[in-house]
Design an enzyme around this catalytic site. Sequence first.
Site, PDB file in Angstrom:
ATOM      1  N   ASP A 271       2.524 -70.300-109.620  1.00 20.28           N
ATOM      2  CA  ASP A 271       2.526 -71.756-109.570  1.00 20.28           C
ATOM      3  C   ASP A 271       3.440 -72.273-108.467  1.00 20.28           C
ATOM      4  OD1 ASP A 271       1.974 -74.428-110.855  1.00 20.28           O
ATOM      5  OD2 ASP A 271       4.145 -74.362-111.138  1.00 20.28           O
TER       6      ASP A 271
ATOM      7  N   GLU B 261      -0.887 -70.527-105.711  1.00 23.99           N
ATOM      8  CA  GLU B 261      -1.207 -71.948-105.623  1.00 23.99           C
ATOM      9  C   GLU B 261      -0.315 -72.499-104.512  1.00 23.99           C
ATOM     10  OE1 GLU B 261      -0.952 -76.187-107.976  1.00 23.99           O
ATOM     11  OE2 GLU B 261       0.613 -74.678-108.120  1.00 23.99           O
TER      12      GLU B 261
END
Length: 734
Positions: free
Chosen positions: A407, A460
């Site tokens: 993330d 990401e």
Amino acid sequence: MTSLSPHALIDDNDRARLVQRRHHAPHDVLGVHRLDDGHGVLRTVQCGARAVQAQLLPSEETITLESLGDNIYAAALPIQAEAVETYELRVQWADGSETTISRDPYRQPPTVGEVDRHLIGEGRHERLWEVLGSHVYEDDLCSFAVWAPHAAGVAVIGDFNGWNPRQHPMRALGSSGIWELSIPNVPEGAVYKFQITTGDGVHLDKADPMARLAERSPSTGSIVVAPSRYEWNDGAWLAQRATAEHDRQPMSIYEVHLGSWRKGLNYRDMATELVNYVLEKGFTHVELMGISEHPYEPSWGYQVTSYYAPNNRFGSPDDLRALIDAFHQAGIGVIMDWVPGHFPKDEWALGKFDGQACYEHPDPRRGEQPDWGTYVFDFGRAEVRNFLVANALYWCREFHIDGLRVDAVASMLYLDYSREEGQWLPNIYGGRENLDAVSFLQEMNATVHRDSPGVLTIAEESTSWPGVTAPTSNNGLGFSLKWNMGWMHDTLEYVQRDPIHRSYHHGEITFSMVYAYSEKYVLPISHDEVVHGKGTLWSRMPAGHSWDRAAMVRALLAYMWTHPGKKLLFQGQEWGQGAEWNEARGLDWSDLEGWEGEFHRGISALVGQLNQLYTSLPALSSSDHDPDGFRWIAADDSANSVLSYLRRHTLPDGHTQWVACVVNFSGATHDNYRIGLPAAGHWREVLNTDAHEFEGAGRAVGIGLEAQEPGSHDLGYSAHIEIPAHSARVFVLA
């Protein structure tokens, strides 16, 4: 037995340090020791005791310990200290509860050895969870170990000692910053924390950073767990995973928030219901949001407090293992969201763990993330890097995870991420790149890929940072894949425009192919795109009638599944959920019910068909990262808002598998549209999003193409095609 004065039985300085909870070496005081005059002495701390005795073994002689005050008991020994092989403590409690018999914690050797401490200090202990945290052993001992380098004292507190920090002080192991203690008769399921005394005398009750299970929110304790009893049945899956050519294989990922997919289900329920659903829809992988423990549910798992503890809301760690095993036995890979960039400021968790910056960078210009109100890990500190790299390995080893979706990578890479001038600290060269984070990501990726062959790491990452998926040997970050955020934003911006305006923005839908091979990409339509007022795929479509909305969603999904790159779709979007996702409410499965649900059922049927087509036609996946696998037929037909392109794959027999894709993003049907094709002959239709089975109008369904001369679009042959409004058609050379 020799009688000594209380002063002779314990040094005043040791007494004070024990009482103040500031003793680095309680094992040097408690237990059996030899005094300077040759006498042996036994000391113990027993909070709440009425009387304490010790039975010396093997002689079985019983001695009574004298209360010295401050819950300290001691006795001179009738034999020399060296002659005491072992002993049991017998404690009668002041509240009248049953007398307890146990071994002395301060008789036990350290469980963290010198090699372990050396590896931790270097940041290279790849099995960190096996030495830190709590561990139950067969001889009824439970060991506790924690890294707290700035602490003046540390104690284990729990439901087994009345949460009294005086009862079980821990010892510091040299200069490693590690504190350790083994306690007898602590059962599996016991709840505990560490009480840390800071240098200025403040007492902090902290959950175990290495806990492998945590209490359910709002409680915040850590839980002692025994070694896993789960027997895996996915050996064949792991074997094929280790040798698979992931770049050349289909990957369609169903992103799931376990707490809201179907409310009320646990891990064992989902091992049937969710696995069967994903299998029915034909997805090759699931991506699980928030399976690391996070007490604040609306964070969706992106504010992690216990990195080694699976989410306890849905069952035990072995229940989660059973869910992952069920996916593997169904041929479905499991990716988890992993959040190594930042962590919350909860006072009982990692933040200021031992009274000072420990896991976070000490300078707030690097150690705090203003957007999210969180701390940022100190990626340059060896023990912190070790904590994170070992955590990645933990999930792969202990839970057979097939991929880590990392993330917010951009927030890690840039020192000025979401900061104004003067709010960030440049690197040693004066730049904005976080060199420590770069080094950490490279180490994590290289270590995971070496230790767990076939496990994917997915970034990401929303910027143009070069080499995110390049090998670390080429100075890349070493990720397997990267989310294509540019494709996601441009595509969604384009499709929410009124069809009559799309021709003026045609570049938004074609621009992705300019950089499609700069990295190895996943095309995501993630949870972030269906919350916070952004709408859903269904509600973004600029149409008032459900028929048009459904047709537009179907065309978009067909474009996504035939575009180069792996696929990711968030739950509910596979049927075009109407309302924004809300983790507290769950998915609106009622969208699929009744006559009003026919269009949603049509979208759901299309997704199943797209996955079947995607996995059966190698041309749609084998060359996702190879420019030779894609060719535009026409990228510039902005007037008609039509895209046409080819995907191709060389079969084992040397022949080429050609797939032609035509997508009409306009609101008008084109009856006699001409496209170029690379080969003469019959091209059979394998998908038409306007088919009745998808609740379309059924125009031109099943009608193939006859490619013949003359050519068109710089290709040797051509054919005429009917393209219904808001539709996509896919053909394969027969």
